[in-house]
Design a protein around this motif. Structure first.
Motif, PDB file in Angstrom:
ATOM      1  N   ALA A 771      59.545  55.128  87.513  1.00 42.14           N
ATOM      2  CA  ALA A 771      59.786  53.734  87.867  1.00 42.14           C
ATOM      3  C   ALA A 771      60.067  53.571  89.353  1.00 42.14           C
ATOM      4  N   LEU A 772      60.602  54.605  89.982  1.00 43.48           N
ATOM      5  CA  LEU A 772      60.887  54.529  91.419  1.00 43.48           C
ATOM      6  C   LEU A 772      59.615  54.440  92.247  1.00 43.48           C
ATOM      7  N   LEU A 773      58.502  54.928  91.663  1.00 45.92           N
ATOM      8  CA  LEU A 773      57.258  55.042  92.423  1.00 45.92           C
ATOM      9  C   LEU A 773      56.199  54.056  91.962  1.00 45.92           C
ATOM     10  N   ALA A 774      56.475  53.374  90.838  1.00 48.24           N
ATOM     11  CA  ALA A 774      55.458  52.483  90.263  1.00 48.24           C
ATOM     12  C   ALA A 774      55.477  51.129  90.958  1.00 48.24           C
ATOM     13  N   GLY A 775      54.395  50.415  90.808  1.00 53.00           N
ATOM     14  CA  GLY A 775      54.312  49.072  91.345  1.00 53.00           C
ATOM     15  C   GLY A 775      54.610  48.053  90.260  1.00 53.00           C
ATOM     16  N   ALA A 776      53.569  47.450  89.743  1.00 50.27           N
ATOM     17  CA  ALA A 776      53.741  46.426  88.725  1.00 50.27           C
ATOM     18  C   ALA A 776      54.322  46.975  87.441  1.00 50.27           C
ATOM     19  N   ASP A 777      54.160  48.268  87.220  1.00 55.95           N
ATOM     20  CA  ASP A 777      54.629  48.878  85.976  1.00 55.95           C
ATOM     21  C   ASP A 777      56.078  49.322  86.043  1.00 55.95           C
ATOM     22  N   ALA A 778      56.761  49.083  87.155  1.00 51.58           N
ATOM     23  CA  ALA A 778      58.103  49.620  87.358  1.00 51.58           C
ATOM     24  C   ALA A 778      59.080  49.112  86.306  1.00 51.58           C
ATOM     25  N   GLU A 779      59.044  47.779  86.017  1.00 51.31           N
ATOM     26  CA  GLU A 779      60.042  47.256  85.076  1.00 51.31           C
ATOM     27  C   GLU A 779      59.871  47.864  83.691  1.00 51.31           C
ATOM     28  N   ARG A 780      58.616  48.006  83.254  1.00 56.61           N
ATOM     29  CA  ARG A 780      58.398  48.617  81.940  1.00 56.61           C
ATOM     30  C   ARG A 780      58.964  50.033  81.890  1.00 56.61           C
ATOM     31  N   LEU A 781      58.757  50.803  82.958  1.00 50.51           N
ATOM     32  CA  LEU A 781      59.261  52.174  82.977  1.00 50.51           C
ATOM     33  C   LEU A 781      60.785  52.218  83.027  1.00 50.51           C
ATOM     34  N   HIS A 782      61.389  51.283  83.792  1.00 50.59           N
ATOM     35  CA  HIS A 782      62.852  51.228  83.801  1.00 50.59           C
ATOM     36  C   HIS A 782      63.382  50.950  82.393  1.00 50.59           C
ATOM     37  N   GLN A 783      62.790  49.984  81.737  1.00 48.68           N
ATOM     38  CA  GLN A 783      63.256  49.643  80.389  1.00 48.68           C
ATOM     39  C   GLN A 783      62.994  50.782  79.404  1.00 48.68           C
ATOM     40  N   GLU A 784      61.849  51.450  79.568  1.00 44.38           N
ATOM     41  CA  GLU A 784      61.545  52.587  78.695  1.00 44.38           C
ATOM     42  C   GLU A 784      62.572  53.702  78.876  1.00 44.38           C
ATOM     43  N   SER A 785      62.948  53.970  80.124  1.00 42.65           N
ATOM     44  CA  SER A 785      63.911  55.045  80.367  1.00 42.65           C
ATOM     45  C   SER A 785      65.246  54.727  79.712  1.00 42.65           C
ATOM     46  N   ILE A 786      65.673  53.454  79.799  1.00 43.08           N
ATOM     47  CA  ILE A 786      66.953  53.074  79.185  1.00 43.08           C
ATOM     48  C   ILE A 786      66.874  53.189  77.675  1.00 43.08           C
ATOM     49  N   THR A 787      65.766  52.756  77.106  1.00 41.27           N
ATOM     50  CA  THR A 787      65.614  52.824  75.650  1.00 41.27           C
ATOM     51  C   THR A 787      65.610  54.265  75.165  1.00 41.27           C
ATOM     52  N   ARG A 788      64.823  55.100  75.823  1.00 44.74           N
ATOM     53  CA  ARG A 788      64.721  56.498  75.378  1.00 44.74           C
ATOM     54  C   ARG A 788      66.040  57.247  75.582  1.00 44.74           C
ATOM     55  N   LEU A 789      66.623  57.094  76.763  1.00 42.98           N
ATOM     56  CA  LEU A 789      67.864  57.819  77.030  1.00 42.98           C
ATOM     57  C   LEU A 789      69.013  57.312  76.167  1.00 42.98           C
ATOM     58  N   GLY A 790      68.932  56.051  75.737  1.00 36.46           N
ATOM     59  CA  GLY A 790      69.945  55.514  74.837  1.00 36.46           C
ATOM     60  C   GLY A 790      69.939  56.177  73.472  1.00 36.46           C
ATOM     61  N   ARG A 791      68.852  56.868  73.142  1.00 34.96           N
ATOM     62  CA  ARG A 791      68.764  57.574  71.860  1.00 34.96           C
ATOM     63  C   ARG A 791      69.255  59.018  71.964  1.00 34.96           C
ATOM     64  N   THR A 792      69.677  59.415  73.146  1.00 32.94           N
ATOM     65  CA  THR A 792      70.112  60.800  73.371  1.00 32.94           C
ATOM     66  C   THR A 792      71.624  60.836  73.584  1.00 32.94           C
ATOM     67  N   ARG A 793      72.114  62.045  73.782  1.00 31.59           N
ATOM     68  CA  ARG A 793      73.536  62.227  74.087  1.00 31.59           C
ATOM     69  C   ARG A 793      73.794  62.277  75.584  1.00 31.59           C
ATOM     70  N   MET A 794      72.747  62.098  76.368  1.00 32.87           N
ATOM     71  CA  MET A 794      72.841  62.291  77.806  1.00 32.87           C
ATOM     72  C   MET A 794      73.309  61.017  78.501  1.00 32.87           C
ATOM     73  N   ARG A 795      74.629  60.763  78.468  1.00 34.86           N
ATOM     74  CA  ARG A 795      75.189  59.511  78.962  1.00 34.86           C
ATOM     75  C   ARG A 795      75.105  59.394  80.483  1.00 34.86           C
ATOM     76  N   THR A 796      75.215  60.490  81.200  1.00 39.64           N
ATOM     77  CA  THR A 796      75.094  60.376  82.660  1.00 39.64           C
ATOM     78  C   THR A 796      73.692  59.938  83.046  1.00 39.64           C
ATOM     79  N   GLU A 797      72.685  60.452  82.332  1.00 37.19           N
ATOM     80  CA  GLU A 797      71.298  60.065  82.624  1.00 37.19           C
ATOM     81  C   GLU A 797      71.077  58.581  82.320  1.00 37.19           C
ATOM     82  N   LEU A 798      71.673  58.100  81.221  1.00 35.56           N
ATOM     83  CA  LEU A 798      71.522  56.691  80.848  1.00 35.56           C
ATOM     84  C   LEU A 798      72.195  55.787  81.878  1.00 35.56           C
ATOM     85  N   ALA A 799      73.403  56.148  82.294  1.00 28.75           N
ATOM     86  CA  ALA A 799      74.112  55.318  83.278  1.00 28.75           C
ATOM     87  C   ALA A 799      73.322  55.229  84.575  1.00 28.75           C
ATOM     88  N   ARG A 800      72.730  56.336  84.992  1.00 30.87           N
ATOM     89  CA  ARG A 800      71.948  56.318  86.223  1.00 30.87           C
ATOM     90  C   ARG A 800      70.658  55.515  86.047  1.00 30.87           C
TER      91      ARG A 800
END
Length: 918
Positions: A771-800
């Protein structure tokens, strides 16, 4: 000037004079015990300085205290835990109160039960608990005289205990000539010569007639105030010489000083008395029945003891006691070699073969005039018993002596090799090399040659942490392959582990790829593969065939670590299994395996494994955002490293300080770890230091610095546990530093790995970086990262992920949406204790017009680091014995610190700790 006179053998003689400073120090020690504190003191001085007299003095003055003693004897230095058993024997009735692992370790060490060889540090915890329990009734004073003559295992355990005493009302006083490394750093009391006035008074007390002042001054000067010399030297002077006169300038003190005087006095005794003294000197037990049985075999008459007592040298009563340890030494060395052999032969015959087989074997070995296969075989059996009790040093001594008594070159080489292996287990690496050289000079079969090569490689790894070890281990594994496939596979895995530690600092031919290539070509055991075999196959494939091709084998290896696998099979492989779980981005399995690693290390008493297990668990907790729990693990790593002498780099401490944003603390840890790792050849330590630098820089906004460090770590792709996560940090740092080209290259490599593994954690992190490098697709990737990381135990990754999304939204001028993401990120980061990242979120939130809750600085509670550590564990529900086992403290010391914690925090129970601690 205080003087004490004590009777021995019907005579009265001065035993103690002066020593005001020394007595005051010992009185303070006893006072501390009575006040509920523990104290350790090393009383050091040359032979005859009065160390034993001081220990006797403190025992007499310790009214209200229980006193237990042990005295080292030179002839017993190779009998495993002999000294420790002598000290603890009066207390063993309390062993039932100890935790089961500690109780069983003590029983096995003392030969009271059979079982697997216990870990030396688990024995140490058992002794600590035993002393602490005994001190609950009344203060306990432990006196260890002639510590230099204790067996090596007893020395090590008592030194461990000395460093872990706290508030048990236990005093540990060592009398020693020259402290060895095991006592280094402990409080010392140096006992030198007596002051002139006290030396003169002692001379006046021992001599029946007035002494010429010039003679007195000469004796005081030439003995340097040594009390035993002051008592012994005048015995060699005639009344005329003592009276002074014209002959004074020519007066020469007897040659040999104190020892010469004692030797002459012994020489003046009747022959039977001299022989009886040699028997008593050769027997370390002080058992008069044993001494007299041996004496009878030598034809020594029962009245031979009288002259020894009259000469003030030894007494033969309830116990056989020498006036001074130096008397024992001189009596033994005054006899000829043949006389000593006769004495040891008699003692061997008088020793019960069933009750004390090892001491009997040692006497037989001392009696041997030359090679003797029967005695060598008995020593070998003693070595087996010593090894079963955890006495590697004793096993090495028995085997070494057995080798010297062996004529057959094949057996001699085999016994020397076994002795070298035992010396290595005991930590005597220099002696082990000597034994190994002896073994290699004889005929060794194929298996023995392979064992020798393996041992030489292991010694190299101990000395160098990896520079030389991987190629040597590889050679040993190849040699073992046609002989012992199972041991060969274990050695290949050991070589791969050493290569992974050495990393970028490996010698040519000893890097992970070279070792993995050799392991991959090795023949496999015929039987069903073990967890070790599967792990070796998966790792070999990772380094030779690449990440994507090796993933199925790596996952099969991890699946093999099920509940039904015995602990002794899992434990040696679990650090590698954890590294693999991290490499395949499986957060649930990493959680399971890291927890199991710590549990098995604790339950089995494998304290040498514990620092690495705790470090691995701490890293999982850091990823999970449980920084306080990770801090407890980091504290435990420090305690375990101190207790075991482990020199593990501060991996967890570096990462914790970096995530917290503690720049000064992190920098010190990083610089120290990097320097130590470079010196040890531990390349993985350099990568970990660089990753911590990148984490710190990204949190503080020092992006160029973070980019440089992350780039260095990411370049070493074979460093499991660091390369992938350095790449993640590199993408963010490079993009923020304006180096989009570097960020794109890093993301390309990251996407190849994460796409292959396909876990929510991997794909979530890849989406966040993308998402840091994407153009128009950045928001989708940001939201995808939050959704996926929210299913894990990796809370530091989700907060970031929330933080990066909020920062992007602000730059897109969507302030309302940005405030929502940034407030979420700030709250999560603040709650986890990631202060630097939280401040970064707070600044961004303020730029959107929002306000972050003002950070409340933690209230200073006045707790020390150790009190904080104990309070955290108590808050988490651990009992005092459980806390003590984790921190290598007694339950009583834990309770003492908890009382201080309650007072400082203004609470009255453990239940309240959760309300006052973060």
């Amino acid at each position: 000037m205080p003087t004490r006179v004590e009777a021995l053998g019907g005579r009265r003689r001065p035993m103690f004079a002066g020593r005001r400073v020394e007595c005051a120090a010992l009185d303070r020690l006893v006072g501390a015990l009575r006040a509920g504190e523990s104290r350790v003191l090393v009383v050091r001085g040359e032979p005859g300085a009065g160390k034993t007299a001081l220990l006797e003095q403190v025992a007499e003055r310790a009214t209200g205290c229980r006193v237990v003693r042990v005295s080292g004897v030179q002839s017993e230095v190779e009998l495993v835990f002999a000294g420790l058993h002598q000290l603890c024997a009066p207390l063993l009735g309390r062993a039932g109160r100890l935790p089961v692992p500690q109780r069983e370790a003590l029983r096995t060490a003392f030969g009271l039960s059979s079982g697997p060889a216990p870990d030396r540090f688990l024995i140490g915890l058992g002794v600590l608990g035993l002393l602490s329990d005994a001190a609950e009734e009344r203060p306990l004073l432990c006196l260890v005289d002639d510590q230099q003559w204790l067996d090596r295992a007893s020395k090590q355990v008592l030194a461990f205990v000395a460093r872990r005493l706290g508030a048990e009302s236990v005093g540990l006083v060592f009398g020693v000539r020259r402290p060895g490394d095991e006592l280094a750093g402990l409080p010392e009391l140096v006992v030198g010569g007596l002051p002139d006035a006290d030396a003169r008074a002692l001379l006046a007390a021992v001599l029946p007639a007035p002494l010429d002042s010039r003679v007195r001054d000469q004796i005081v000067a030439e003995t340097r105030g040594n009390p035993l010399a002051l008592l012994e030297v005048p015995r060699g002077l005639t009344p005329v010489e003592l009276a002074g006169g014209f002959g004074l300038p020519d007066l020469v003190l007897p040659s040999g000083g104190v020892e010469g005087s004692l030797r002459r006095r012994i020489a003046d005794l009747p022959e039977d008395t001299r022989r009886l003294l040699v028997v008593a000197a050769a027997d370390p037990t002080g058992d008069p029945a044993l001494v007299w049985r041996a004496a009878a075999r030598l034809g020594i008459a029962a009245d031979a003891a009288g002259p020894a007592a009259e000469a003030d040298l030894a007494e033969f009563g309830v116990r056989v006691r020498f006036r001074h340890p130096l008397v024992r030494s001189v009596a033994y060395r005054s006899a000829s070699h043949s006389q000593r052999r006769d004495v040891h032969r008699a003692l061997a015959a008088a020793t019960d073969a069933a009750a004390d087989p090892d001491r009997r074997a040692w006497h037989r070995a001392k009696a041997a005039a030359g090679p003797d296969e029967d005695v060598a075989g008995e020593l070998e059996r003693s070595a087996d018993r010593a090894r079963a009790r955890g006495g590697a040093a004793a096993a090495a001594a028995f085997l070494g002596r057995a080798a010297t008594l062996t004529v057959d070159p094949v057996r001699r080489a085999g016994r020397a090799l076994a002795a070298a292996e035992a010396e290595t287990q005991a930590g005597a690496f220099g002696v082990a090399l000597d034994r190994l050289t002896l073994a290699e000079s004889g005929p060794l079969d194929e298996l023995q040659q392979a064992r020798a090569e393996l041992l030489r490689a292991q010694l190299a790894f101990v000395a160098n942490r990896g520079r030389d070890a991987p190629p040597l281990l590889l050679t040993a594994a190849r040699r073992l392959e046609p002989i012992d496939a199972g041991r060969s596979a274990a050695t290949y895995l050991e070589a791969l582990s050493a290569a992974m530690f050495s990393g970028r600092l490996a010698e040519p031919g000893g890097d992970s790829a070279a070792v993995a290539g050799a392991a991959g070509m090795a023949s496999r055991p015929v039987q069903a593969p073990t967890v070790r075999d599967r792990l070796l196959a998966g790792l070999a494939g990772l380094f030779t065939d690449g990440y994507v091709a090796s993933l199925p084998a790596l996952r099969r290896a991890l699946a093999a670590f099920g509940a039904g696998v015995p602990a002794d099979e899992q434990l040696p492989c679990l650090w590698l299994a954890n590294a693999v779980a991290l490499q395949v981005w499986d957060d649930e399995l990493w959680d399971t395996l890291s927890g199991r690693y710590v549990d098995l290390a604790r339950q089995s008493g494998a304290l040498r494994e514990l620092p690495l297990a705790l470090s691995m668990r701490a890293h999982f907790l850091l990823f999970a955002g449980e920084l306080p729990a990770a801090a407890s693990m980091v504290d435990e790593v420090a305690a375990a490293a101190e207790a075991t002498g482990c020199r593990l780099a501060p991996y967890g401490a570096m990462s914790l300080a970096a995530l917290r944003g503690c720049a000064a603390e992190a920098q010190v840890l990083i610089e120290t770890a990097a320097a130590d790792s470079q010196a040890r050849g531990e390349g993985i330590g350099l990568s970990s230091a660089e990753l911590a630098t990148a984490l710190l820089g990204n949190g503080l906004g020092r992006y160029p610095e973070a980019m440089a460090a992350a780039g260095q770590a990411a370049a070493h792709t074979h460093d499991l546990g660091t390369a992938n996560w350095a790449t993640v940090e590199l993408v963010e740092a490079a993009e923020r530093a304006g180096r989009r080209d570097v960020a794109v290259d890093a993301h390309r490599g990251l996407a190849g790995v994460t796409g292959a593994t396909g876990t929510e954690w991997a794909l979530g992190v890849a989406a966040r970086a993308g998402a840091l490098l994407a153009g128009a697709d950045a928001e989708r990737l940001h939201q995808e990262s939050i959704t996926r990381l929210g299913r894990t135990r990796m809370r530091t990754e989700l907060a970031r992920a929330h933080l990066l999304y909020g920062e992007w939204l602000r730059r897109e001028r969507r302030r309302t949406d940005a405030r929502e993401q940034l407030r979420t990120a700030h709250d999560m980061l603040e709650a986890m204790g990631m202060a630097a990242f939280a401040e970064r979120a707070g600044r961004e939130l303020a730029a959107t017009g929002g306000t972050a809750p003002k950070r409340t600085a933690p209230r200073a509670n006045g707790l020390t680091a150790q009190e904080t550590q104990i309070a955290r564990l108590a808050r988490d529900g651990l009992s005092n014995p459980e806390i003590g086992s984790r921190l290598y403290l007694s339950s009583r010391t834990v309770q003492y610190h908890l009382h201080k914690v309650f007072t400082k925090l203004g609470i009255s129970s453990r239940r309240q700790l959760g309300h006052v601690l973060p």
